[in-house]
Design a protein around this motif. Structure first.
Motif, mmCIF file in Angstrom:
data_model
loop_
_atom_site.group_PDB
_atom_site.id
_atom_site.type_symbol
_atom_site.label_atom_id
_atom_site.label_comp_id
_atom_site.label_asym_id
_atom_site.label_seq_id
_atom_site.Cartn_x
_atom_site.Cartn_y
_atom_site.Cartn_z
ATOM 1 N N LEU A 62 3.189 -1.975 36.577
ATOM 2 C CA LEU A 62 3.743 -3.269 36.197
ATOM 3 C C LEU A 62 3.398 -4.350 37.214
ATOM 4 O O LEU A 62 3.056 -5.476 36.838
ATOM 5 N N MET A 63 3.501 -4.017 38.509
ATOM 6 C CA MET A 63 3.174 -5.020 39.533
ATOM 7 C C MET A 63 1.721 -5.452 39.439
ATOM 8 O O MET A 63 1.417 -6.652 39.470
ATOM 9 N N ILE A 64 0.822 -4.495 39.320
ATOM 10 C CA ILE A 64 -0.597 -4.837 39.224
ATOM 11 C C ILE A 64 -0.865 -5.590 37.927
ATOM 12 O O ILE A 64 -1.558 -6.615 37.915
ATOM 13 N N GLY A 65 -0.299 -5.098 36.830
ATOM 14 C CA GLY A 65 -0.537 -5.709 35.532
ATOM 15 C C GLY A 65 0.025 -7.109 35.412
ATOM 16 O O GLY A 65 -0.679 -8.041 35.005
ATOM 17 N N VAL A 66 1.280 -7.283 35.764
ATOM 18 C CA VAL A 66 1.907 -8.603 35.634
ATOM 19 C C VAL A 66 1.283 -9.593 36.608
ATOM 20 O O VAL A 66 1.005 -10.744 36.248
ATOM 21 N N GLY A 67 1.027 -9.158 37.823
ATOM 22 C CA GLY A 67 0.384 -10.050 38.792
ATOM 23 C C GLY A 67 -1.010 -10.458 38.356
ATOM 24 O O GLY A 67 -1.370 -11.643 38.375
ATOM 25 N N GLY A 68 -1.814 -9.486 37.935
ATOM 26 C CA GLY A 68 -3.169 -9.788 37.486
ATOM 27 C C GLY A 68 -3.188 -10.618 36.211
ATOM 28 O O GLY A 68 -3.987 -11.549 36.069
ATOM 29 N N ALA A 69 -2.285 -10.294 35.283
ATOM 30 C CA ALA A 69 -2.239 -11.035 34.024
ATOM 31 C C ALA A 69 -1.751 -12.468 34.236
ATOM 32 O O ALA A 69 -2.184 -13.386 33.529
ATOM 33 N N THR A 70 -0.871 -12.663 35.205
ATOM 34 C CA THR A 70 -0.431 -14.023 35.524
ATOM 35 C C THR A 70 -1.594 -14.824 36.081
ATOM 36 O O THR A 70 -1.829 -15.971 35.681
ATOM 37 N N ARG A 71 -2.320 -14.234 36.998
ATOM 38 C CA ARG A 71 -3.503 -14.909 37.556
ATOM 39 C C ARG A 71 -4.512 -15.207 36.453
ATOM 40 O O ARG A 71 -5.102 -16.282 36.399
ATOM 41 N N TYR A 72 -4.709 -14.256 35.572
ATOM 42 C CA TYR A 72 -5.610 -14.409 34.431
ATOM 43 C C TYR A 72 -5.196 -15.609 33.573
ATOM 44 O O TYR A 72 -6.020 -16.443 33.208
ATOM 45 N N SER A 73 -3.913 -15.696 33.250
ATOM 46 C CA SER A 73 -3.411 -16.788 32.405
ATOM 47 C C SER A 73 -3.558 -18.148 33.082
ATOM 48 O O SER A 73 -3.915 -19.133 32.432
ATOM 49 N N PHE A 141 -0.646 6.202 32.828
ATOM 50 C CA PHE A 141 0.567 5.388 32.906
ATOM 51 C C PHE A 141 0.269 4.030 33.538
ATOM 52 O O PHE A 141 0.675 2.988 33.031
ATOM 53 N N VAL A 142 -0.440 4.054 34.653
ATOM 54 C CA VAL A 142 -0.724 2.812 35.380
ATOM 55 C C VAL A 142 -1.637 1.899 34.559
ATOM 56 O O VAL A 142 -1.359 0.704 34.399
ATOM 57 N N LEU A 143 -2.717 2.442 34.025
ATOM 58 C CA LEU A 143 -3.654 1.620 33.247
ATOM 59 C C LEU A 143 -3.019 1.103 31.962
ATOM 60 O O LEU A 143 -3.330 -0.007 31.516
ATOM 61 N N ASN A 144 -2.116 1.885 31.364
ATOM 62 C CA ASN A 144 -1.406 1.402 30.186
ATOM 63 C C ASN A 144 -0.589 0.157 30.532
ATOM 64 O O ASN A 144 -0.618 -0.841 29.806
ATOM 65 N N ASN A 145 0.138 0.201 31.643
ATOM 66 C CA ASN A 145 0.947 -0.957 32.034
ATOM 67 C C ASN A 145 0.087 -2.174 32.351
ATOM 68 O O ASN A 145 0.453 -3.301 32.024
ATOM 69 N N VAL A 146 -1.056 -1.955 32.972
ATOM 70 C CA VAL A 146 -1.957 -3.057 33.280
ATOM 71 C C VAL A 146 -2.495 -3.663 31.982
ATOM 72 O O VAL A 146 -2.465 -4.885 31.788
ATOM 73 N N CYS A 147 -2.955 -2.816 31.082
ATOM 74 C CA CYS A 147 -3.520 -3.319 29.828
ATOM 75 C C CYS A 147 -2.474 -4.013 28.968
ATOM 76 O O CYS A 147 -2.766 -5.051 28.351
#
Length: 169
Positions: A62-73, A141-147
């Protein structure tokens, strides 16, 4: 008028995220029920000792996914598609790196980790097996949360809910 549309859009995202979390909670409840019925009190104790490993994997994803997705947005909103692509690539690479650590822990260090988490002789074997299984599937699990985070931020909250429900199954 614009505020009303934003509120509706926000409500849609929140509602679909809540449904996804309820579904995930149902999976955990079913898992607990079947472990209790199949292995009894010792199996439930082993599950409760091993579950922090899942929480760490879930939180890391979640930390990697939400952080990366926020930067992406943010990059997409600024019109910088190349930086948005880099944010996605870096998040996936970091997730793969962290996943390799979880995989190594599961494959080679599940026994010491079970002892570290407090498994006694009566539940050690079950705890070790549960940890080994959880950690070896850590990359998924980790990649699912990131995606899921990136899909949600790319404008598809329904698809993200679907991924949360069935990617964790």
């Amino acid at each position: 008028m614009q505020t009303q549309n934003l509120n509706r859009e926000f409500g849609r995202y929140v509602t679909l995220n809540i449904f996804g979390m309820i579904g995930l909670s149902c999976y955990i409840l079913a898992d607990t029920f079947f472990i209790a019925r199949g292995t009894g009190a010792n199996g439930l104790a082993a599950l409760n000792i091993a579950i922090p490993a899942y929480s760490v994997m879930h939180g890391t994803g979640l930390m990697i996914g939400v952080g990366g997705a926020t930067r992406y947005s943010v990059c997409r909103a600024q019109g910088d598609g190349a930086a948005a692509d880099r944010a996605f690539t870096h998040a996936v690479l970091l997730a793969l790196l962290v996943s390799a650590v979880f995989l190594a822990l599961g494959a080679f260090f599940s026994a010491p980790l079970a002892r570290l988490l407090g498994a006694n002789d009566a539940i050690f074997a079950m705890t070790r097996t549960y940890l080994q299984t959880l950690l070896c599937f850590g990359p998924f699990f980790v990649l699912n949360n990131v995606c899921v985070a990136f899909v949600r931020n790319d404008g598809a909250p329904g698809l993200a809910m679907f991924g949360m429900l069935f990617g964790s199954f």
